[in-house]
Enzyme design. Structure first.
Site, PDB file in Angstrom:
ATOM      1  NE  ARG A  90      43.264  40.939  -8.011  1.00 13.27           N
ATOM      2  CZ  ARG A  90      43.781  41.634  -7.015  1.00 13.27           C
ATOM      3  NH1 ARG A  90      43.496  41.284  -5.772  1.00 13.27           N
ATOM      4  NH2 ARG A  90      44.569  42.659  -7.260  1.00 13.27           N
TER       5      ARG A  90
ATOM      6  N   PRO B 295      50.899  37.979  -3.955  1.00 12.53           N
ATOM      7  CG  PRO B 295      53.212  37.901  -3.884  1.00 12.53           C
ATOM      8  CD  PRO B 295      52.074  38.483  -4.658  1.00 12.53           C
ATOM      9  CD  GLU B 296      46.610  36.353   0.116  1.00 12.61           C
ATOM     10  OE1 GLU B 296      45.926  37.003   0.915  1.00 12.61           O
ATOM     11  OE2 GLU B 296      46.232  36.106  -1.041  1.00 12.61           O
TER      12      GLU B 296
ATOM     13  CE  LYS C 148      48.079  41.889  -0.778  1.00 13.47           C
ATOM     14  NZ  LYS C 148      47.171  41.468  -1.853  1.00 13.47           N
TER      15      LYS C 148
END
Length: 275
Positions: free
Chosen positions: A261, A2-3, A51
């Site tokens: 990624r 998640p950002e 985060k």
């Protein structure tokens, strides 16, 4: 992963459901804290730091959690069926008379003294959505290793906290640089613009249910020209758009792996190494 804006929204939801309420149930399903019982304590609040999530309780205790790739907190009404995953994936349960917060697949879950929160989050750079945001410090951190690829530097939470793979791709596009360009090769004005744009993007999306980087604020590209908004159905410039035409120039978007990624870029709009 998640950002930062998603984690902030999660913190808000948890705060709304738990803050100023006494816990009627507490269950931490990780070996180290399996015997810890927070029942009867009042939740003072929930905040995000980059985060990371910090849930604070009376008596000077904090529950530190991190979602990483697959973790999630879900909030349910007393009679609502839990739908976040099978029971064996539950790592935490915090409940009061009105709501139950269930943490699924949390890779990081630890109970610590509130006074010791810095041991968990003190390594982070300025939080893009936090009161400690400092563009100058973030810029210095980002440029500290000039040979480091831009994409890797943006994802390093020690430089600035809150950027994930989506914002990495979008910011590189707006800077007209590939994710593999050594960060030290960015023109000084472009590097400074990149940091301010990162802050602007996350601020613009902190209250949105759907993240948008192509419309809204009039962001400026590294050339100094306003960035052209995409079609209404296109919320992102390059992320997740492999092989589809670039919204700016029409060139097919490409993707390759960077540090484990997927990295997305437009060969027509972004210059620099491609691996």
């Amino acid at each position: 992963m998640p950002e930062g804006d998603t984690v902030l929204q999660t913190a808000r939801s948890l705060h709304h459901a738990l803050a100023d309420q006494v816990l009627t149930r507490s269950d931490l399903r990780v070996p180290r804290f399996a015997t810890a019982d927070l029942t009867g304590r009042t939740v003072l609040g929930v905040i995000s730091r980059g985060k990371h999530l910090l849930t604070r309780f009376e008596g000077g205790l904090t529950l530190h959690s991190h979602l990483r790739m697959d973790g999630a907190w879900r909030i349910y009404d007393p009679d609502e069926r839990w739908r976040g995953g099978p029971a064996h994936q539950i790592r935490a349960i915090l409940a009061n008379t009105a709501h139950t917060a269930v943490g699924y697949r949390l890779p990081v879950l630890e109970l610590l003294r509130t006074a010791d929160e810095e041991t968990a989050v003190g390594h982070l750079g300025p939080d893009l959505l936090g009161p400690d945001w400092d563009a100058g410090t973030a810029l210095r951190n980002l440029l500290a290793d000039p040979a480091r690829p831009l994409g890797e530097a943006l994802l390093d939470q020690r430089n600035l906290a809150g950027i994930g793979n989506i914002y990495k791709a979008e910011l590189c596009f707006l800077a007209r640089a590939t994710p593999w360009l050594p960060v030290g090769e960015l023109p000084a004005a472009t590097a400074a613009l990149l940091v301010s744009t990162a802050h602007q993007l996350l601020e613009a999306n902190r209250d949105r249910p759907v993240r948008i980087t192509t419309t809204g604020a009039r962001l400026r590209t590294a050339t100094g020209r306003p960035s052209r908004a995409g079609r209404p159905s296109e919320n992102l410039w390059v992320y997740g758009r492999s092989h589809r035409p670039c919204l700016r120039c029409g060139t097919p978007i490409r993707t390759a792996e960077q540090d484990g990624r997927p990295a997305y870029w437009c060969p027509g709009c972004q210059s620099g190494p491609t691996h």
